[in-house]
Write a protein that holds these residues in place. Structure first.
Motif, PDB file in Angstrom:
ATOM      1  N   THR A  39       0.727  -1.307  -0.004  1.00  0.00           N
ATOM      2  CA  THR A  39      -0.118  -0.099   0.086  1.00  0.00           C
ATOM      3  C   THR A  39       0.828   1.383  -0.086  1.00  0.00           C
ATOM      4  N   ALA A  40       2.043   1.216   0.047  1.00  0.00           N
ATOM      5  CA  ALA A  40       3.040   2.586  -0.014  1.00  0.00           C
ATOM      6  C   ALA A  40       2.920   3.245  -1.088  1.00  0.00           C
ATOM      7  N   HIS A  41       2.310   2.834  -2.251  1.00  0.00           N
ATOM      8  CA  HIS A  41       1.920   3.778  -3.426  1.00  0.00           C
ATOM      9  C   HIS A  41       0.875   4.572  -3.414  1.00  0.00           C
ATOM     10  N   ILE A  42       0.044   4.330  -2.342  1.00  0.00           N
ATOM     11  CA  ILE A  42      -1.186   4.890  -2.369  1.00  0.00           C
ATOM     12  C   ILE A  42      -1.160   6.321  -1.290  1.00  0.00           C
ATOM     13  N   PRO A  43      -1.321   7.379  -2.111  1.00  0.00           N
ATOM     14  CA  PRO A  43      -1.656   8.495  -1.277  1.00  0.00           C
ATOM     15  C   PRO A  43      -2.102   8.746  -0.059  1.00  0.00           C
ATOM     16  N   VAL A  44      -2.118   9.197   1.139  1.00  0.00           N
ATOM     17  CA  VAL A  44      -2.595   9.073   2.333  1.00  0.00           C
ATOM     18  C   VAL A  44      -2.882  10.689   2.593  1.00  0.00           C
ATOM     19  N   ILE A  45      -4.157  11.104   2.584  1.00  0.00           N
ATOM     20  CA  ILE A  45      -4.312  12.742   2.911  1.00  0.00           C
ATOM     21  C   ILE A  45      -5.106  12.781   4.302  1.00  0.00           C
ATOM     22  N   ILE A  46      -4.495  13.250   5.313  1.00  0.00           N
ATOM     23  CA  ILE A  46      -5.236  13.447   6.580  1.00  0.00           C
ATOM     24  C   ILE A  46      -6.217  14.499   6.573  1.00  0.00           C
ATOM     25  N   VAL A  47      -7.311  14.291   6.885  1.00  0.00           N
ATOM     26  CA  VAL A  47      -8.512  15.364   7.128  1.00  0.00           C
ATOM     27  C   VAL A  47      -8.890  15.162   8.614  1.00  0.00           C
ATOM     28  N   THR A  48      -8.671  16.396   9.293  1.00  0.00           N
ATOM     29  CA  THR A  48      -8.911  16.373  10.600  1.00  0.00           C
ATOM     30  C   THR A  48      -9.418  17.402  11.345  1.00  0.00           C
ATOM     31  N   THR A  49      -9.833  17.766  12.468  1.00  0.00           N
ATOM     32  CA  THR A  49      -9.920  18.830  13.121  1.00  0.00           C
ATOM     33  C   THR A  49      -8.541  19.311  13.887  1.00  0.00           C
ATOM     34  N   LYS A  50      -7.746  18.533  14.027  1.00  0.00           N
ATOM     35  CA  LYS A  50      -6.490  18.739  14.802  1.00  0.00           C
ATOM     36  C   LYS A  50      -5.799  19.756  13.988  1.00  0.00           C
ATOM     37  N   ASP A  51      -5.646  21.175  14.340  1.00  0.00           N
ATOM     38  CA  ASP A  51      -5.078  22.260  13.560  1.00  0.00           C
ATOM     39  C   ASP A  51      -3.713  22.774  14.126  1.00  0.00           C
ATOM     40  N   GLN A  52      -2.908  21.843  14.848  1.00  0.00           N
ATOM     41  CA  GLN A  52      -1.563  22.256  15.695  1.00  0.00           C
ATOM     42  C   GLN A  52      -0.467  21.791  14.402  1.00  0.00           C
ATOM     43  N   GLU A  53       0.614  22.714  14.503  1.00  0.00           N
ATOM     44  CA  GLU A  53       1.699  22.328  13.618  1.00  0.00           C
ATOM     45  C   GLU A  53       2.276  21.092  14.079  1.00  0.00           C
ATOM     46  N   THR A  54       2.481  20.911  15.285  1.00  0.00           N
ATOM     47  CA  THR A  54       2.794  19.546  15.712  1.00  0.00           C
ATOM     48  C   THR A  54       2.116  18.243  15.030  1.00  0.00           C
ATOM     49  N   ASP A  55       0.825  18.467  14.768  1.00  0.00           N
ATOM     50  CA  ASP A  55       0.073  17.275  14.175  1.00  0.00           C
ATOM     51  C   ASP A  55       0.372  17.244  12.965  1.00  0.00           C
ATOM     52  N   ARG A  56       0.593  18.417  11.977  1.00  0.00           N
ATOM     53  CA  ARG A  56       1.050  18.491  10.664  1.00  0.00           C
ATOM     54  C   ARG A  56       2.164  17.754  10.607  1.00  0.00           C
ATOM     55  N   VAL A  57       3.188  17.898  11.247  1.00  0.00           N
ATOM     56  CA  VAL A  57       4.487  17.549  11.251  1.00  0.00           C
ATOM     57  C   VAL A  57       4.359  16.049  11.386  1.00  0.00           C
ATOM     58  N   TRP A  58       3.837  15.535  12.574  1.00  0.00           N
ATOM     59  CA  TRP A  58       3.643  14.138  12.764  1.00  0.00           C
ATOM     60  C   TRP A  58       2.812  13.525  11.588  1.00  0.00           C
ATOM     61  N   GLY A  59       2.095  13.957  10.942  1.00  0.00           N
ATOM     62  CA  GLY A  59       1.141  13.474   9.875  1.00  0.00           C
ATOM     63  C   GLY A  59       2.276  13.219   8.735  1.00  0.00           C
ATOM     64  N   LYS A  60       2.970  14.150   8.621  1.00  0.00           N
ATOM     65  CA  LYS A  60       3.645  14.050   7.576  1.00  0.00           C
ATOM     66  C   LYS A  60       4.959  12.781   7.662  1.00  0.00           C
ATOM     67  N   ARG A  61       5.198  12.876   9.160  1.00  0.00           N
ATOM     68  CA  ARG A  61       6.276  11.882   9.334  1.00  0.00           C
ATOM     69  C   ARG A  61       5.827  10.196   9.188  1.00  0.00           C
ATOM     70  N   GLN A  62       4.489  10.369   9.233  1.00  0.00           N
ATOM     71  CA  GLN A  62       3.805   9.012   9.157  1.00  0.00           C
ATOM     72  C   GLN A  62       3.754   8.644   7.658  1.00  0.00           C
ATOM     73  N   GLY A  63       3.872   9.487   6.854  1.00  0.00           N
ATOM     74  CA  GLY A  63       4.044   9.367   5.428  1.00  0.00           C
ATOM     75  C   GLY A  63       2.824  10.026   4.557  1.00  0.00           C
ATOM     76  N   ALA A  64       1.733  11.132   5.451  1.00  0.00           N
ATOM     77  CA  ALA A  64       0.827  11.515   4.718  1.00  0.00           C
ATOM     78  C   ALA A  64       1.426  12.423   3.593  1.00  0.00           C
ATOM     79  N   SER A  65       0.474  12.325   2.320  1.00  0.00           N
ATOM     80  CA  SER A  65       0.686  13.059   1.185  1.00  0.00           C
ATOM     81  C   SER A  65       0.190  14.480   1.319  1.00  0.00           C
ATOM     82  N   GLY A  66      -0.902  14.558   2.460  1.00  0.00           N
ATOM     83  CA  GLY A  66      -1.589  16.043   2.362  1.00  0.00           C
ATOM     84  C   GLY A  66      -2.152  16.031   3.896  1.00  0.00           C
TER      85      GLY A  66
END
Length: 125
Positions: free
Chosen positions: A73-100
């Motif tokens: 599944t590594a080729h599938i882009p994952v876009i996080i869509v959430t109410t969490k609007d902290q910069e740390t959440d964005r950074v952590w999401g990208k570290r998990q491999g999120a594309s957006g």
């Protein structure tokens, strides 16, 4: 267009996203928790996954990591869509491999733009 998997424990959010996506001609799959979302993604291999973060059991960060690090599944882009609007959440999401990363509420145009960017292989914010 594309097959999009929505992973969100809110029936209201799922319904809203499904309507937006179908309006743009996308086929939609849904799962209401992270574990089911990972299993469905492995089974169906959608073109894009929209992932909520706050869910019971396997949360969206954990599910995103499993999908983006999985050989099948590594080729599938994952876009996080959430109410969490902290910069740390964005950074952590990208570290998990999120594309957006989108913060709810999401407009139709925002959703279309980030999915198109993901399908084109571009990282979106």
């Amino acid at each position: 267009m594309a097959r999009v998997l929505i992973v969100d424990d809110s029936p209201t959010e799922t319904y809203a996203f499904q309507g937006m996506l179908e309006k743009h001609g996308h086929d939609v799959l849904t799962a209401d928790n992270g574990a089911d979302g990972v299993a469905l993604a492995r089974q169906e291999l959608p073109d894009v996954v929209l992932m909520d973060i706050v869910m019971p059991g396997l949360n969206g960060f954990q599910a995103t990591r499993q999908l983006t690090k999985g050989a099948d599944t590594a080729h599938i882009p994952v876009i996080i869509v959430t109410t969490k609007d902290q910069e740390t959440d964005r950074v952590w999401g990208k570290r998990q491999g999120a594309s957006g990363y989108l913060v709810k509420p999401v407009t139709d145009d925002q959703l279309a733009d980030v999915i198109n960017a993901a399908l084109a292989g571009k990282v979106a914010d």
